[in-house]
Design an enzyme around this catalytic site. Structure first.
Site, short mmCIF file in Angstrom:
data_model
loop_
_atom_site.label_atom_id
_atom_site.label_comp_id
_atom_site.label_asym_id
_atom_site.label_seq_id
_atom_site.Cartn_x
_atom_site.Cartn_y
_atom_site.Cartn_z
N LYS A 85 42.98 48.36 34.82
CA LYS A 85 44.08 49.47 35.27
C LYS A 85 45.50 48.82 35.43
O LYS A 85 45.65 47.73 35.85
CB LYS A 85 43.55 49.53 36.87
CG LYS A 85 42.11 50.31 36.74
CD LYS A 85 41.67 50.70 37.96
CE LYS A 85 41.35 49.47 38.88
NZ LYS A 85 40.14 48.64 38.53
N SER B 237 46.83 44.01 38.60
CA SER B 237 47.21 43.48 39.89
C SER B 237 45.98 42.54 40.82
O SER B 237 46.36 42.12 41.54
CB SER B 237 47.77 44.73 41.03
OG SER B 237 46.30 45.56 40.84
N TYR B 238 44.98 42.44 40.09
CA TYR B 238 43.90 41.73 40.72
C TYR B 238 44.11 40.01 40.53
O TYR B 238 44.38 39.63 39.54
CB TYR B 238 42.51 42.12 39.91
CG TYR B 238 42.03 43.43 40.18
CD1 TYR B 238 42.66 44.16 41.02
CD2 TYR B 238 40.78 43.74 39.64
CE1 TYR B 238 42.07 45.48 41.23
CE2 TYR B 238 40.28 44.92 39.93
CZ TYR B 238 40.81 45.86 40.84
OH TYR B 238 40.56 47.13 40.85
N GLY B 239 44.01 39.59 41.78
CA GLY B 239 44.35 38.16 41.84
C GLY B 239 45.46 38.04 42.77
O GLY B 239 46.47 38.50 42.57
N GLY C 292 46.76 38.23 38.01
CA GLY C 292 46.19 38.36 36.72
C GLY C 292 45.09 37.62 36.56
O GLY C 292 44.38 37.65 35.45
#
Length: 325
Positions: A88, A54-56, A62
């Site tokens: 994660k 979920s990063y970005g 992504g």
């Protein structure tokens, strides 16, 4: 699992900021600097990189995994064989089958251009959708059984839920390698109140400390009446800083007597507590400063002093809303 645990360094690098515009002001022009951060970390033995699918923010979703994959491919140097990429998988509401977790892990591997080493459940849904979690955990165990990852971990779990999941996994012969929680001098709650370190030791799980610098509050860069970062962090700092002045003063005193920076002392404190801190770094200077937390140790007196200052701070870091008991 044992081989994965043995290969984990004393400190890792968090990559939440790599691709996050909202909180960390990421910009694609920073990519070369981030590659230099990656190279510097690995060459200094900081070989664990923590990311999440979920990063970005927004269209950059992504991005952190994509960058890590690229940096990993382009890196040539020492400790290359020890690089451990941990991701994660988010418990999104639309993920509710076992297969959705397997697919999520395969998508992460695609972005990375290699298999994920350590796959972690990003958070527990026990607080708001307990029915969802069983299938997601089964999917996490499936990922391990299918040989897609070397180890399985959890994030934001408390002792009660951790023990339940450990039992569930043990029935399938799957061990939990790591548990990741928010832990710092401003967030001692998981260890002092939830006693998570004791439970992890008992179950043979390594505890990973995220936000060991409390989003930057423990770096000494910010003070009441001084300048604050923009956006959400600035609002939070304005609220928390007045109540943590005595803790920051103690941190500064220890840092001066040690000829170290406040950040280095705060990170070293986490290591002395038996956790693996994963401070983030957006540039080479920050990475170099984080690396300076390695190779030495605070003594028992300094730790006791910092513990006392942390316990008496009027303000604490806000706990993650997904953290379970």
């Amino acid at each position: 699992m044992q081989t994965l645990q043995k290969s984990l360094p004393n400190m890792g690098c968090g990559t939440w900021a790599w691709g996050n515009q909202l909180l960390w002001g990421y910009d694609e022009s920073m990519d070369d600097q981030l590659q230099a951060v990656f190279n510097l970390c690995v060459s200094n033995g900081v070989t664990l990189f923590d990311t999440g699918d979920s990063y970005g923010t927004g269209r950059l979703n992504g991005r952190s995994e994509l960058l890590l994959g690229r940096f990993n491919r382009e890196y040539v140097g020492s400790n290359q064989e020890n690089i451990c990429i941990a991701t994660k998988l988010a418990a999104y509401p639309w993920r509710w089958t076992r297969q959705s977790m397997v697919k999520a892990c395969q998508s992460s591997a695609q972005r990375l251009g290699r298999n994920v080493d350590l796959v972690q459940m990003h958070w527990s849904t026990a607080n708001y959708a307990p029915w969802q979690e069983g299938q997601l955990l089964d999917g996490l165990a499936d990922v391990y059984e299918q040989g897609l990852v070397k180890g399985v971990g959890l994030s934001n779990y408390g002792p009660k839920r951790l023990k339940q999941v450990q039992k569930k996994f043990a029935q399938r012969g799957v061990a939990i390698s790591t548990l990741q929680v928010q832990y710092s001098l401003l967030s001692t709650y998981p260890v002092t109140q939830l006693h998570l370190k004791d439970v992890c030791d008992e179950l043979g799980i390594k505890l990973i400390a995220y936000s060991p610098l409390a989003l930057g509050l423990l770096t000494g860069k910010y003070s009441v009446g001084g300048s604050f970062p923009k956006g959400i962090r600035g609002l939070l700092f304005r609220q928390i800083l007045p109540g943590v002045r005595s803790l920051l003063a103690c941190l500064q005193a220890v840092a001066q007597s040690r000829n170290k920076t406040m950040s280095q002392v705060a990170i070293n404190w986490c290591i002395c507590k038996g956790t693996i801190p994963i401070p983030g770094a957006k540039n080479v200077e920050q990475a170099r400063e984080n690396i300076g937390a390695l190779g030495w140790q605070l003594d028992a007196g300094e730790i006791a002093e910092l513990d006392k200052a942390a316990a008496s701070a009027d303000q604490k870091m806000v706990q993650n809303i997904f953290q379970t008991k």
